[in-house]
Design an enzyme around this catalytic site. Structure first.
Site, PDB file in Angstrom:
ATOM      1  N   GLY A   1      11.480   0.253   3.315  1.00  0.00           N
ATOM      2  CA  GLY A   1      10.958  -0.865   2.536  1.00  0.00           C
ATOM      3  C   GLY A   1       9.467  -0.676   2.339  1.00  0.00           C
ATOM      4  N   GLU A   2       8.861  -1.681   1.700  1.00  0.00           N
ATOM      5  CA  GLU A   2       7.446  -1.554   1.376  1.00  0.00           C
ATOM      6  C   GLU A   2       6.567  -1.543   2.629  1.00  0.00           C
ATOM      7  OE1 GLU A   2       9.474  -2.942  -0.873  1.00  0.00           O
ATOM      8  OE2 GLU A   2       8.811  -1.262  -2.130  1.00  0.00           O
ATOM      9  N   VAL A   3       5.406  -0.932   2.474  1.00  0.00           N
ATOM     10  CA  VAL A   3       4.394  -0.999   3.527  1.00  0.00           C
ATOM     11  C   VAL A   3       3.249  -1.841   2.953  1.00  0.00           C
ATOM     12  CG1 VAL A   3       2.879   0.315   5.031  1.00  0.00           C
ATOM     13  CG2 VAL A   3       5.039   1.313   4.269  1.00  0.00           C
TER      14      VAL A   3
ATOM     15  N   ASP B   1       8.358  16.471  11.776  1.00  0.00           N
ATOM     16  CA  ASP B   1       7.964  16.257  10.377  1.00  0.00           C
ATOM     17  C   ASP B   1       6.452  16.164  10.271  1.00  0.00           C
ATOM     18  OD1 ASP B   1       8.194  15.922   7.688  1.00  0.00           O
ATOM     19  OD2 ASP B   1       8.835  13.820   7.781  1.00  0.00           O
TER      20      ASP B   1
ATOM     21  N   ILE C   1       0.813  -1.213   0.000  1.00  0.00           N
ATOM     22  CA  ILE C   1       0.000   0.000   0.000  1.00  0.00           C
ATOM     23  C   ILE C   1       0.842   1.257   0.000  1.00  0.00           C
ATOM     24  CG2 ILE C   1      -2.113  -0.892   1.037  1.00  0.00           C
ATOM     25  CD1 ILE C   1      -0.974   0.087   3.743  1.00  0.00           C
TER      26      ILE C   1
HETATM   27  P1  AMP Z   1       5.555   5.800   6.013  1.00  0.00           P
HETATM   28  O1  AMP Z   1       6.837   5.075   5.847  1.00  0.00           O
HETATM   29  O2  AMP Z   1       5.027   5.747   7.404  1.00  0.00           O
HETATM   30  O3  AMP Z   1       5.593   7.194   5.457  1.00  0.00           O
HETATM   31  O4  AMP Z   1       4.474   4.979   5.135  1.00  0.00           O
HETATM   32  C1  AMP Z   1       4.463   5.028   3.740  1.00  0.00           C
HETATM   33  C2  AMP Z   1       3.041   4.963   3.212  1.00  0.00           C
HETATM   34  O5  AMP Z   1       2.433   3.731   3.581  1.00  0.00           O
HETATM   35  C3  AMP Z   1       2.131   6.044   3.787  1.00  0.00           C
HETATM   36  O6  AMP Z   1       2.179   7.231   3.064  1.00  0.00           O
HETATM   37  C4  AMP Z   1       0.766   5.380   3.664  1.00  0.00           C
HETATM   38  O7  AMP Z   1       0.258   5.526   2.372  1.00  0.00           O
HETATM   39  C5  AMP Z   1       1.072   3.912   3.895  1.00  0.00           C
HETATM   40  N1  AMP Z   1       0.836   3.552   5.317  1.00  0.00           N
HETATM   41  C6  AMP Z   1       1.749   3.561   6.317  1.00  0.00           C
HETATM   42  N2  AMP Z   1       1.191   3.159   7.474  1.00  0.00           N
HETATM   43  C7  AMP Z   1      -0.104   2.889   7.209  1.00  0.00           C
HETATM   44  C8  AMP Z   1      -1.215   2.444   8.012  1.00  0.00           C
HETATM   45  N3  AMP Z   1      -1.096   2.221   9.321  1.00  0.00           N
HETATM   46  N4  AMP Z   1      -2.403   2.260   7.403  1.00  0.00           N
HETATM   47  C9  AMP Z   1      -2.531   2.523   6.076  1.00  0.00           C
HETATM   48  N5  AMP Z   1      -1.538   2.951   5.286  1.00  0.00           N
HETATM   49  C10 AMP Z   1      -0.337   3.132   5.832  1.00  0.00           C
END
Ligand code: AMP
Length: 910
Positions: free
Chosen positions: A559-561, A672, A553
């Site tokens: 890495g990937e989420v 941030d 997502i």
């Molecule tokens: P981050 O590394 O926290 O910036 O996460 C990257 C992307 O993953 C975010 O911009 C969201 O689109 C998605 N994401 C991260 N955490 C969540 C979560 N708890 N629920 C849904 N999407 C998430």
């Protein structure tokens, strides 16, 4: 034409004048040769050619002969040597209806070589017909007086054919057009393969696949065999998605059937927490041998030999327990006597004992331990024994049933807001003074004798009864088995909000117990010498087999989420987000990655993303958090531009400010805060996320290097933080003001396409972002307060929450809309010609703000001078056909900026 010997059904015009000839019955051609006659206009039209919807670009290949005009005597004046290719699109077959006006010319077709009396030359020419959009089309050929024969017409389009590359399958794809030279195609991993990134590849205009991106790998339990993923065979395992082969089960493990992710230990064998799941299991050591007691100088010297079987481990230690028996009553005497060097954790096979009393019978037991002895103290079940509206009684089991411990155990009790820690000696507890009708989370962890966490922990949710519904639980007789051992248990208590429980913002804190002091401040995980201690303290370890990744997502910095499911035995399945650490990381990166969890795990608030737990003990580290269905706030708002009333937007900001108040109360500075770091769930609740430690300075995509070398998201950051790194809750308040602006502007980029340098300069000159369109005045005033140069004068998050609450309680306060105020507002960079002179025409102005596509709308509406433009109101812009909210805003702002420039020079600053 070559293939068919019969009628093609093509239409000639004038009717029946173009000739079909079968030349020696081999070649079927259409020919015409009216070279002696003036004003020729002969047409030949194909039948309706149906088009595959994705084929918007077709090729037409013509084979034809043209006679040399010089080969006809006296006709050279009217004779031609070219003909024209036309096309007409249509959604239906129009039969023999033919209207020249409906055809668009594609090209004039000229031969490379003309045919003379003696020598025949067949020419081949190919033309492209672009941008086809209707159900089908016709081709037509116009002759204006040549002597030609059309031998064949081939109509085709190009595709990249279905393929499997790097375990991803890509469908047959029609090649794109010139303006979309590379068509991006998403693929799907083959069955039982997964990829961290959506596999993609590009199809060129020529129908070739290029640049595959994102490699699929066989899932855990599968390995790659000839472009497919096959199950690991019985006795083999593969624990992670990778390109590796399945490995044979290591020593002392069970051979599972097929598809094994790991090989579980055989009965009586264990893995210590730090042992890799891919490694062998070890047994408990056997008893030490040959225990001998000797006395010398008033001391007793005990010595023994190592156990015969060390269970396959080298980390063997010994402990001594002493018992004194008086008749049949025995008690531990370890506290009354002295051991040198100690009675636990011995690596040597001897110990000296002193302070013994005379005439007493002492019995010493020596036990051998290894890394797995500790691990096997696992909490296996937890159950509710009794509950009332204000108390819960629980008991739990530990595996294996502990024997009498050899040393006294020290217990630690810590407590903080919402999460309470308490340490216990029994596997039973009753907690009183709880809130009725409320769910609480309990986590129990077995501690070893030196108070370090050992074994796994267990988390369960139990709910107190509603007031007036007191009852005994059905399972009262399942109450605790007799427990007479000592073991440290640490209970973490946190309260979960019930949908039916009304709560105020502060109500989420635990405050019922006076004797326990809340731990108020956030602890920087870097203050721990060993970062793993911090992660163990603040996060629950999850077994990877309880986590299922479903879909990528997002892309995190490490890495990937993924979206996925967390299914811990005995607990309800939960949708979660899973942050992963790319393979090939360094230990430092792994620690930075996990530091986010160490930070997040300290927070418990409705508007802070909740940490479910971490996977740290396996190859692929993961951070598991609650799942936020609507993703990042900036994106979400951009996708729903104009769809929410101010009231709802202010509600979102209120949530974010409550989360930020909680963080600032804990003395955590976010650094941030930006809409991209706020996540939104199905109920449109906004939660603050992104707590990485290194992130702000290194990996932030918005980050720009400052002169001191760090990276800072300029547009969101307070001037003092940019200038001399003064990051405080007050600089977070500045960022919150920018987030408010992003929310009211539905995810618009702050300061649009101004450069970072232009932004810093404007802020220094005391200009600020203008009010977003339709922004309530009170909300804009609050933004301006957040952007006060003097950080001491900015409101605090507590003030912000209160103010937003007030606005929400009286929605009428949101009705007054903020005006564009040229005295404080930043001007759009492109509100005048590049040399600062006024725009000479409407189209020049539209071009400068990249809105040329509306030129016609303006001219059709009779708006042809800049004076007229300056008179336009938002309604007028809408009425001339500018519908997209983003475009509407851009044009409206530009007009406001233009007015500002033309009216007055007195520009004030805040
Ligand atoms: P981050 O590394 O926290 O910036 O996460 C990257 C992307 O993953 C975010 O911009 C969201 O689109 C998605 N994401 C991260 N955490 C969540 C979560 N708890 N629920 C849904 N999407 C998430």
């Amino acid at each position: 034409m070559k293939a068919t010997g019969g009628e093609l059904g093509w239409l000639t015009w004038p009717l029946d004048q173009g000739d079909k000839t079968l030349n020696g019955s081999q070649l079927y051609t259409y020919s015409v040769c009216n070279v002696g006659e003036r004003e020729q206009d002969n047409w030949l039209r194909t039948t309706f050619i149906q088009r595959r919807p994705s084929a918007s670009r077709v090729f037409v290949e013509l084979k034809f002969i043209v006679r040399d005009c010089n080969s006809f005597d006296g006709t050279s004046l009217t004779c031609k040597e070219t003909f024209n290719l036309f096309t007409s699109e249509s959604d239906a077959d129009v039969g023999t209806t033919f209207r020249k006006g409906q055809f668009k010319k594609v090209d004039t077709i000229a031969p490379d070589e003309i045919t003379s009396k003696n020598e025949m030359h067949i020419n081949t020419e190919t033309r492209v017909v672009e941008n086809l959009s209707r159900k089908g089309f016709y081709l037509a050929f116009q002759d204006i007086g040549a002597c030609i024969a059309l031998l064949s017409v081939r109509v085709y389009y190009k595709t990249c054919s279905a393929t499997v590359q790097s375990l991803a399958s890509f469908p047959e794809t029609v090649a794109g057009s010139e303006n979309q030279a590379l068509r991006e195609v998403s693929g799907q991993c083959v069955e039982n393969a997964d990829s961290e990134e959506l596999p993609r590849i590009y199809c060129t205009v020529d129908g070739e696949w290029v640049v595959p991106v994102g490699q699929c790998q066989c899932k855990p339990g599968y390995e790659e065999v000839n472009d497919s993923c096959q199950e690991c065979q019985a006795g083999f395992f593969k624990s992670a998605a990778s390109a590796d082969k399945c490995e044979p089960c290591p020593a002392n493990t069970q051979r599972l059937e097929s598809r094994a992710l790991f090989c579980p230990c055989m009965e009586g064998f264990y893995r210590a927490p730090a042992d890799p799941l891919s490694g062998p299991c070890s047994g408990l050591p056997s008893a030490p041998k040959d225990l001998v007691a000797t006395t010398s100088a008033g001391k007793l010297l005990l010595s023994w030999s190592p156990p015969e079987d060390n269970g396959g481990r080298t980390d063997i230690t010994y402990s001594i327990e002493c018992q004194c028996c008086d008749g049949s009553v025995c008690q531990s005497c370890s506290e009354k006597i002295r051991y040198d060097p100690a009675n636990v954790g011995l690596t040597d096979t001897k110990v000296s004992v002193s302070d013994l009393d005379a005439h007493i019978n002492y019995t010493f037991t020596v036990e051998a331990h290894s890394g797995v002895s500790l691990f096997i103290n696992q909490i296996t079940t937890m159950r509710l024994v009794e509950r009332t509206s204000s108390s819960l009684s629980l008991s739990w089991d530990v595996s294996p049933r502990p024997r009498v411990q050899s040393s006294p155990i020290r217990y630690e009790l810590t407590y903080r807001k919402k999460v309470r820690h308490t340490l216990l000696e029994k596997n039973f507890v009753q907690i009183s003074d709880l809130v009725p009708g409320t769910a609480y989370l309990f986590r129990v962890q077995a501690l070893s004798s030196d108070s370090s966490p050992g074994g796994s922990s267990m988390e369960e949710q139990f709910e107190t009864l509603n007031e007036g519904t007191e009852q005994k639980p059905q399972g009262k007789n399942c109450m605790c088995f007799d427990i007479n051992f000592q073991m440290g248990f640490c209970i973490f208590l946190s309260r979960k909000r019930n949908s039916h429980t009304r709560q105020g913002p502060e109500d989420t804190y635990f405050s019922s117990s006076e004797q326990l002091k809340p731990l108020k401040t956030y602890v920087d995980p870097h203050t721990y010498e060993d970062p793993n201690t911090a992660i163990m303290k603040f996060a629950t370890e999850i077994h990877p087999s309880h986590v299922t990744k479903e879909k990528v997502i997002g892309a995190g910095e490490f890495g990937e989420v993924y979206r996925g499911i967390l299914k811990v035995p005995g607990r309800k399945e939960a949708a979660v987000a899973i942050k992963t650490l790319k393979p090939g990381y360094m230990e430092k990166q792994r620690q930075d990655f996990l530091s986010e969890a160490s930070i997040m795990g300290q927070f418990t608030h409705q508007n802070i993303i909740r940490l479910e737990g971490v996977v740290t003990k396996f190859k692929h580290a993961m951070i598991v958090t609650e799942y936020m269905e609507n993703g990042a706030l900036d994106r979400y708002l951009r996708d729903h531009d104009g769809e929410f009333p101010s009231f709802q937007l202010v509600g979102m900001m209120r949530g974010i400010s409550a989360g930020m108040k909680y963080l600032s109360d804990m003395s955590y500075v976010h650094r941030d805060l930006a809409a991209r770091n706020i996540l939104v769930n199905n109920n449109l609740e906004c939660k603050v996320s992104d707590f990485g430690l290194s992130r702000v300075l290194e990996d932030e995509p918005e980050g720009t290097y400052t002169t001191s070398g760090g990276k800072i998201p300029i547009r969101w950051t307070a001037p003092e933080a940019i200038a001399y790194r003064k990051f405080t809750s007050a600089s977070d308040v500045w960022s919150f003001g920018i987030v408010m602006w992003e929310v009211m502007a539905f995810g618009e980029r702050p300061y649009w396409d101004m450069s970072n340098h232009e932004v810093m300069k404007a802020i220094n000159e005391a200009f600020r972002l203008p009010a977003p369109m339709d922004c309530p005045s009170a909300v804009y005033q609050l933004m301006l307060q957040c952007w006060l140069q003097d950080r001491a004068k900015r409101p605090r998050f507590g003030d912000i929450v209160n103010l937003l609450d007030k606005l929400l309680r009286s929605p009428d306060s949101l009705k007054t809309i903020a005006d564009f105020d040229p005295r404080v507002s930043i001007r759009l960079p492109s509100t005048s010609g590049s040399d600062g002179s006024p725009f000479r025409s409407v189209s020049e102005w539209l071009e400068s703000i990249k809105m040329s596509q509306y030129s016609e709308n303006f001219s059709c509406a009779g708006v042809v001078t800049m004076d007229q433009v300056l008179q336009m109101k938002n309604e007028d812009i809408k009425n001339i056909g500018v519908r997209l909210p983003g475009h509407l805003k851009r044009i409206a702002y530009s007009i406001l900026g233009l007015k500002d420039q033309t009216s007055t020079l007195s520009v004030f600053a805040v």
